[in-house]
Design a protein around this motif. Structure first.
Motif, PDB file in Angstrom:
ATOM      1  N   GLN A  90      -4.612   0.124  -1.872  1.00 37.23           N
ATOM      2  CA  GLN A  90      -5.476  -0.980  -2.292  1.00 37.23           C
ATOM      3  C   GLN A  90      -4.946  -2.317  -1.773  1.00 37.23           C
ATOM      4  O   GLN A  90      -5.724  -3.183  -1.372  1.00 37.23           O
ATOM      5  CB  GLN A  90      -5.514  -1.055  -3.819  1.00 37.23           C
ATOM      6  CG  GLN A  90      -6.801  -0.525  -4.405  1.00 37.23           C
ATOM      7  CD  GLN A  90      -6.589   0.049  -5.796  1.00 37.23           C
ATOM      8  OE1 GLN A  90      -5.504  -0.046  -6.359  1.00 37.23           O
ATOM      9  NE2 GLN A  90      -7.632   0.652  -6.331  1.00 37.23           N
ATOM     10  N   GLY A  91      -3.611  -2.418  -1.746  1.00 33.44           N
ATOM     11  CA  GLY A  91      -2.987  -3.722  -1.494  1.00 33.44           C
ATOM     12  C   GLY A  91      -2.916  -4.118  -0.036  1.00 33.44           C
ATOM     13  O   GLY A  91      -2.718  -5.298   0.261  1.00 33.44           O
ATOM     14  N   SER A  92      -3.065  -3.201   0.900  1.00 28.60           N
ATOM     15  CA  SER A  92      -2.797  -3.607   2.281  1.00 28.60           C
ATOM     16  C   SER A  92      -3.537  -2.765   3.319  1.00 28.60           C
ATOM     17  O   SER A  92      -3.505  -1.537   3.292  1.00 28.60           O
ATOM     18  CB  SER A  92      -1.280  -3.536   2.505  1.00 28.60           C
ATOM     19  OG  SER A  92      -0.954  -3.035   3.763  1.00 28.60           O
ATOM     20  N   GLU A  93      -4.184  -3.475   4.233  1.00 27.64           N
ATOM     21  CA  GLU A  93      -4.894  -2.792   5.327  1.00 27.64           C
ATOM     22  C   GLU A  93      -3.893  -2.035   6.207  1.00 27.64           C
ATOM     23  O   GLU A  93      -4.145  -0.940   6.674  1.00 27.64           O
ATOM     24  CB  GLU A  93      -5.670  -3.797   6.170  1.00 27.64           C
ATOM     25  CG  GLU A  93      -6.341  -3.162   7.373  1.00 27.64           C
ATOM     26  CD  GLU A  93      -7.227  -4.102   8.154  1.00 27.64           C
ATOM     27  OE1 GLU A  93      -7.799  -5.034   7.556  1.00 27.64           O
ATOM     28  OE2 GLU A  93      -7.347  -3.887   9.384  1.00 27.64           O
ATOM     29  N   GLN A  94      -2.724  -2.659   6.396  1.00 28.09           N
ATOM     30  CA  GLN A  94      -1.691  -2.023   7.230  1.00 28.09           C
ATOM     31  C   GLN A  94      -1.236  -0.687   6.634  1.00 28.09           C
ATOM     32  O   GLN A  94      -1.023   0.289   7.350  1.00 28.09           O
ATOM     33  CB  GLN A  94      -0.496  -2.953   7.307  1.00 28.09           C
ATOM     34  CG  GLN A  94      -0.199  -3.359   8.707  1.00 28.09           C
ATOM     35  CD  GLN A  94       1.098  -4.147   8.757  1.00 28.09           C
ATOM     36  OE1 GLN A  94       1.838  -4.249   7.778  1.00 28.09           O
ATOM     37  NE2 GLN A  94       1.361  -4.702   9.916  1.00 28.09           N
ATOM     38  N   ALA A  95      -1.096  -0.682   5.297  1.00 25.07           N
ATOM     39  CA  ALA A  95      -0.676   0.550   4.621  1.00 25.07           C
ATOM     40  C   ALA A  95      -1.729   1.631   4.827  1.00 25.07           C
ATOM     41  O   ALA A  95      -1.415   2.784   5.152  1.00 25.07           O
ATOM     42  CB  ALA A  95      -0.478   0.285   3.131  1.00 25.07           C
ATOM     43  N   ARG A  96      -2.996   1.254   4.679  1.00 25.46           N
ATOM     44  CA  ARG A  96      -4.084   2.232   4.870  1.00 25.46           C
ATOM     45  C   ARG A  96      -4.077   2.740   6.307  1.00 25.46           C
ATOM     46  O   ARG A  96      -4.195   3.935   6.562  1.00 25.46           O
ATOM     47  CB  ARG A  96      -5.441   1.586   4.564  1.00 25.46           C
ATOM     48  CG  ARG A  96      -5.664   1.247   3.106  1.00 25.46           C
ATOM     49  CD  ARG A  96      -7.126   0.934   2.838  1.00 25.46           C
ATOM     50  NE  ARG A  96      -7.585  -0.274   3.525  1.00 25.46           N
ATOM     51  CZ  ARG A  96      -7.485  -1.510   3.020  1.00 25.46           C
ATOM     52  NH1 ARG A  96      -6.943  -1.692   1.832  1.00 25.46           N
ATOM     53  NH2 ARG A  96      -7.926  -2.565   3.700  1.00 25.46           N
ATOM     54  N   ALA A  97      -3.917   1.804   7.241  1.00 23.82           N
ATOM     55  CA  ALA A  97      -3.962   2.182   8.661  1.00 23.82           C
ATOM     56  C   ALA A  97      -2.823   3.135   9.005  1.00 23.82           C
ATOM     57  O   ALA A  97      -3.009   4.109   9.739  1.00 23.82           O
ATOM     58  CB  ALA A  97      -3.886   0.939   9.535  1.00 23.82           C
ATOM     59  N   ARG A  98      -1.631   2.874   8.432  1.00 28.61           N
ATOM     60  CA  ARG A  98      -0.482   3.746   8.754  1.00 28.61           C
ATOM     61  C   ARG A  98      -0.715   5.155   8.209  1.00 28.61           C
ATOM     62  O   ARG A  98      -0.465   6.142   8.888  1.00 28.61           O
ATOM     63  CB  ARG A  98       0.806   3.156   8.190  1.00 28.61           C
ATOM     64  CG  ARG A  98       1.393   2.076   9.105  1.00 28.61           C
ATOM     65  CD  ARG A  98       2.859   1.831   8.797  1.00 28.61           C
ATOM     66  NE  ARG A  98       3.018   1.187   7.507  1.00 28.61           N
ATOM     67  CZ  ARG A  98       3.201  -0.120   7.335  1.00 28.61           C
ATOM     68  NH1 ARG A  98       3.263  -0.928   8.378  1.00 28.61           N
ATOM     69  NH2 ARG A  98       3.332  -0.627   6.139  1.00 28.61           N
ATOM     70  N   SER A  99      -1.223   5.240   6.969  1.00 31.82           N
ATOM     71  CA  SER A  99      -1.488   6.563   6.389  1.00 31.82           C
ATOM     72  C   SER A  99      -2.578   7.287   7.170  1.00 31.82           C
ATOM     73  O   SER A  99      -2.480   8.481   7.449  1.00 31.82           O
ATOM     74  CB  SER A  99      -1.931   6.440   4.926  1.00 31.82           C
ATOM     75  OG  SER A  99      -0.907   5.888   4.161  1.00 31.82           O
ATOM     76  N   MET A 100      -3.628   6.538   7.532  1.00 30.20           N
ATOM     77  CA  MET A 100      -4.732   7.180   8.251  1.00 30.20           C
ATOM     78  C   MET A 100      -4.319   7.594   9.657  1.00 30.20           C
ATOM     79  O   MET A 100      -4.825   8.576  10.201  1.00 30.20           O
ATOM     80  CB  MET A 100      -5.953   6.251   8.299  1.00 30.20           C
ATOM     81  CG  MET A 100      -6.674   6.163   6.974  1.00 30.20           C
ATOM     82  SD  MET A 100      -7.213   7.788   6.363  1.00 30.20           S
ATOM     83  CE  MET A 100      -8.759   7.994   7.226  1.00 30.20           C
ATOM     84  N   ALA A 101      -3.399   6.845  10.259  1.00 32.15           N
ATOM     85  CA  ALA A 101      -2.911   7.230  11.594  1.00 32.15           C
ATOM     86  C   ALA A 101      -2.179   8.565  11.495  1.00 32.15           C
ATOM     87  O   ALA A 101      -2.339   9.450  12.352  1.00 32.15           O
ATOM     88  CB  ALA A 101      -1.994   6.156  12.158  1.00 32.15           C
ATOM     89  N   LEU A 102      -1.396   8.737  10.420  1.00 31.91           N
ATOM     90  CA  LEU A 102      -0.698  10.020  10.231  1.00 31.91           C
ATOM     91  C   LEU A 102      -1.704  11.131   9.952  1.00 31.91           C
ATOM     92  O   LEU A 102      -1.633  12.226  10.510  1.00 31.91           O
ATOM     93  CB  LEU A 102       0.280   9.921   9.053  1.00 31.91           C
ATOM     94  CG  LEU A 102       1.589   9.173   9.312  1.00 31.91           C
ATOM     95  CD1 LEU A 102       2.311   8.908   7.996  1.00 31.91           C
ATOM     96  CD2 LEU A 102       2.503   9.954  10.255  1.00 31.91           C
TER      97      LEU A 102
END
Ligand SMILES: Cc1cc2nc3c(=O)[nH]c(=O)nc-3n(C[C@H](O)[C@H](O)[C@H](O)COP(=O)(O)OP(=O)(O)OC[C@H]3O[C@@H](n4cnc5c(N)ncnc54)[C@H](O)[C@@H]3O)c2cc1C
Length: 485
Positions: free
Chosen positions: A408-420
């Motif tokens: 919820q807190g960060s686009e970067q966090a979402r992007a890193r998880s989705m990249a994996l």
């Protein structure tokens, strides 16, 4: 001349060749450059990836007709890109396939969904792909049949692997027919027969079952119609996603994770969904599911985790699910199969010719190194996310709150998880860094969970130690494999 490889238009009917099977010299009635065992999604992708117009590729499929069976339907952007590169997408779109935009998590029936769009992953294809599994296989086989140099034989179950006097794989036996080949690929799924015939071992675990049903016209009912949804709250995660359909249909699929103690077959599964899963669905989807279950019985599939550590032998390789599989929650299976296929195609193209066995075996070795580098990250992520979304213990429930807050807190966090998740990133080190970040966020959630506080802390500690051990084992194994390449 037998009718086994009789399609003369493809020029595949080889002459007789001698094959030695242990001590005995037997006549190989036919020959091909490459034999592919299995015409599922991986076998089809492999045949097209390896076809160069000159190679004679024979695909042997055990079943006569494709029985409608439930299997993978959501494809991440990395897998969709392979389908695009190999020229499958126009046909698949005609068969009803559609683009998907990402995943959305619905933490509970009263919560809004949390979106994880593919487009947030930098420098990546912004969409995945989805369609009904049966239509996907039909569409891929249609492309296969039009590919020069490729012949598909339905109703041909491979029973045996042939080896030459030095033990190198040199063909297959199918009923009373033998086919010699320079390369044999086992694309025969998670219960592969080729894998044990090659002597490649596996570790298998039954995790749970998937109960799947169709929602005709159901995509617009999803909170985000072009996203795959993971709805939480029941015993196991509930996956709901669009599957398109012919003539612009907007169908959707429900695929719910239930205990492996499920009893009563499809009727028992329908009853379980009505009683224990329906209350956790948003209202419109709940009604659509109940209507669907009244109309037709759901399908059931086992969810297994199968791990292999070796995927090649001189003259042969296993590809796609034959090389292992994970819980389907992360929808990674087909992306693994497609990247395996494309990798083999690329490595063999670089090597050029199939005539030199030692060059072929060097390619296979390279394939093994690269495949496991890609696959291991998918496996640890699937394992971790399934535990977190099942949330069976206080530790994993705390992790779930932590990961949702992190996303919820960060686009970067979402992007890193989705990249994996999507295959754009395969570094175990990145997985570990993200996992530890989530653990640290989860400690705050564990502190807030008053009743479960102690158990949650202990659980978190245990989980992080277990996960780190597993990841370090994989990192060590991959390092050793790379050094030997
Ligand atoms: C419930 C469930 C949901 C899933 N959801 C997803 C998802 O959303 N996204 C995703 O990417 N993946 C998903 N998967 C995984 C996905 O279905 C598999 O990764 C994919 O089907 C593997 O394709 P394959 O061609 O390797 O194997 P299979 O699809 O199993 O195909 C193997 C083929 O080989 C043939 N064969 C077998 N033995 C022989 C023999 N001896 N001789 C000749 N032919 C033989 C079979 O008849 C079959 O046609 C899911 C799996 C399950 C169980």
């Amino acid at each position: 001349m037998s009718a086994f490889i009789s399609d003369r238009t493809t020029g595949l009917a080889g002459g007789s060749a001698a094959v030695s099977l242990g001590e005995t010299q037997v006549a190989a009635e036919h020959s091909a450059d490459i034999v592919i065992v299995g015409a599922g999604v991986t076998g089809c992708a492999a045949a097209v990836a390896l076809a160069d117009g000159r190679r004679r590729i024979l695909v042997l499929e055990a079943r006569n007709h494709h029985k409608p069976r439930f299997a993978g339907e959501l494809i991440h952007p990395t897998g969709a890109q392979v389908l695009d590169d190999l020229g499958f997408l126009p046909t698949l779109r005609r068969h009803g396939g559609i683009d998907v935009s990402g995943f959305a998590v619905v933490p509970s029936v009263d919560d809004p969904s949390l979106r994880l769009p593919y487009r947030e992953i930098p420098n990546n294809r912004p969409t995945g792909f989805a369609m009904e599994h049966r239509d996907l296989v039909d569409g891929m086989r249609e492309v296969l049949r039009q590919t020069p140099g490729v012949e598909v034989r339905m109703g041909h179950k491979v029973d045996e692997i042939l080896r030459d006097a030095r033990g190198r794989v040199c063909g297959v036996r199918c009923a009373d027919q033998r086919v010699s080949a320079r390369l044999v690929l086992g694309c025969d799924g998670r219960h592969s027969k080729v894998r044990p015939l090659l002597g490649l071992s596996e570790q298998a675990r039954l995790l749970s079952f998937s109960v799947a049903f169709r929602l005709p016209g159901g995509a617009p009912l999803l909170p985000n119609p072009s996203y795959g949804h993971i709805v939480l709250g029941a015993w196991g995660p509930m996956l709901l996603y669009p599957i398109g359909g012919r003539d612009g249909a907007q169908d959707a699929r429900g695929c719910f994770d239930v205990s492996s103690e499920l009893s009563g077959g499809p009727r028992g599964a329908a009853e379980l969904l009505r009683r224990q899963y329906a209350p956790h669905l948003p209202l419109r989807l709940r009604q659509a599911m109940l209507d669907s279950l009244d109309r037709e019985l759901p399908q059931i599939a086992a969810n297994e985790a199968i791990r292999t550590d070796r995927a090649v032998l001189p003259g042969a390789a296993i590809v796609g699910d034959a090389g292992g599989c994970s819980h389907p929650l992360t929808a990674a299976g087909m992306t693994v199969g497609f990247t395996d296929a494309q990798r083999l195609g690329r490595l063999l193209a670089e090597q050029g010719r199939l005539h030199d066995p030692s060059a072929v075996d060097a390619v296979l070795h390279r394939y093994e190194v690269e495949r496991y580098r890609f696959v291991r990250a998918r496996e640890v992520l699937a394992d971790a996310l399934y535990e977190v979304f099942r949330g069976a213990e206080p530790g994993t429930r705390a992790l779930r709150s932590g990961i949702l807050r992190y996303w919820q807190g960060s686009e970067q966090a979402r992007a890193r998880s989705m990249a994996l998740l999507s295959g754009a990133d395969s570094r175990l080190s990145v997985f570990l860094r993200e996992y530890l970040t989530v653990i640290s966020k989860s400690s705050a959630a564990a502190w807030a969970a008053r009743d479960e506080r102690r158990a949650a802390f202990v659980g978190l500690g245990k989980k992080s130690v277990e996960k780190m051990r597993a990841v370090f084992r994989d990192v060590r194994q991959e390092a050793t494999r790379s050094l030997s390449a």
